[in-house]
Design an enzyme around this catalytic site. Structure first.
Site, PDB file in Angstrom:
ATOM      1  N   HIS A 149      -7.066   2.753  -0.980  1.00  0.00           N
ATOM      2  CA  HIS A 149      -6.396   3.686  -1.901  1.00  0.00           C
ATOM      3  C   HIS A 149      -6.004   4.952  -1.126  1.00  0.00           C
ATOM      4  CE1 HIS A 149      -5.658   6.471  -5.177  1.00  0.00           C
ATOM      5  NE2 HIS A 149      -5.514   5.417  -5.953  1.00  0.00           N
TER       6      HIS A 149
ATOM      7  N   GLU B 167       1.854   2.196  -4.370  1.00  0.00           N
ATOM      8  CA  GLU B 167       1.524   3.448  -5.045  1.00  0.00           C
ATOM      9  C   GLU B 167       2.080   4.624  -4.250  1.00  0.00           C
ATOM     10  OE1 GLU B 167      -2.062   3.072  -7.840  1.00  0.00           O
ATOM     11  OE2 GLU B 167      -2.818   3.508  -5.872  1.00  0.00           O
TER      12      GLU B 167
END
Ligand code: PGA
Length: 254
Positions: free
Chosen positions: A100, A171
């Protein structure tokens, strides 16, 4: 993890404490049991490590899949503060978020991401590999090469066994938590870049075992703009999954 049609993955990050996570998981289980979602629609919840065992008990026997927000690349042993992939697996996790941007910003490198993907697959966990460019990288027009590079580096030496899957979440870093999602056309473009990078990395193999998803300010109003895209199988969401009513709406609208 089985093949699916559409997926909503909730990444609760460090937002909910154990009691809040338990409450939220119970409400989700109860409501989704009544919601009669199509069988191939999946919902995943990734609580923090402290809440995983409690949430696992609540979700047991339900259709909601349990995931983790990270996992370490080494076997169980002397690694203070880390969590082994095999322990996540034993706890009932089926998926694990890897790389992430918030972890990359804290020092996680492409090499670590690659090792974690390998360790997750060794333990039959489905990795959710996160990739995305920062605002500066986009301003400089470097988003395509950044994504190609991140995917390629993460998939070094990766082999998928029959039945194994990997998800790649696009993302854009500057969009996460901003309240303003990216133009879906841009997701179409980046999905094609990811697909190409997967083909390059795997010499054209395993393409049907890789799912591309989108994450970044997804909410109940805009979610179907992303789930309707041909190459996008679902969404990775934080903000809109922290309140259970919004989370339910999100799943229903996906
Ligand atoms: P957000 O976060 O839904 O709050 O934008 C997404 C993510 O970081 O995965």
């Amino acid at each position: 993890m089985k093949a699916f049609n559409k997926i909503v993955i909730a990444n609760w990050k460090m937002h909910l404490d154990v009691n809040e996570a338990k409450k939220q998981a119970r409400s989700m289980r109860r409501t989704l049991a009544k919601a009669r979602l199509p069988k191939n629609r999946q919902v995943v919840i990734c609580p923090d490590f402290l809440a995983i065992s409690e949430v696992a008990k609540i979700l047991k026997g339900s259709r909601i899949i349990l995931g983790a927000q990270d996992g370490y690349f080494l076997e169980p042993g002397s690694h203070t503060g880390e969590i082994a992939m095999s322990h996540l697996k034993k706890m009932g996790c089926k998926v694990v978020i890897i790389g992430h941007s918030e972890r990359r910003a804290d020092g996680e490198t492409d090499k670590m991401v690659n090792k974690k993907i390998l360790a997750a697959l060794d333990n039959d966990l489905t990795p959710i590999l996160c990739v995305g460019e920062t605002f500066d990288e986009r301003k400089e027009g470097r988003q395509d090469s950044i994504i190609l590079h991140q995917v390629y580096e993460a998939l070094q030496n990766v082999k998928l066994k029959k039945g194994q899957r990997i998800m790649i979440a696009y993302e854009p870093v500057w969009v996460i938590g901003s309240g303003q999602a990216i133009d879906p056309n841009e997701v179409v473009h980046i999905s094609s870049i990811i697909k190409q990078s997967v083909i390059d990395s795997f010499d054209g193999k395993y393409t049907s075992q890789v799912d591309i998803i989108y994450g970044g300010s997804v909410n109940p109003v805009n979610i179907n703009q992303f789930t309707e895209l041909k190459d996008t199988k679902g969404t990775l969401v934080c903000g809109s999954t922290l309140d259970y009513k919004t989370f339910i709406e999100l799943v229903k609208n996906s």
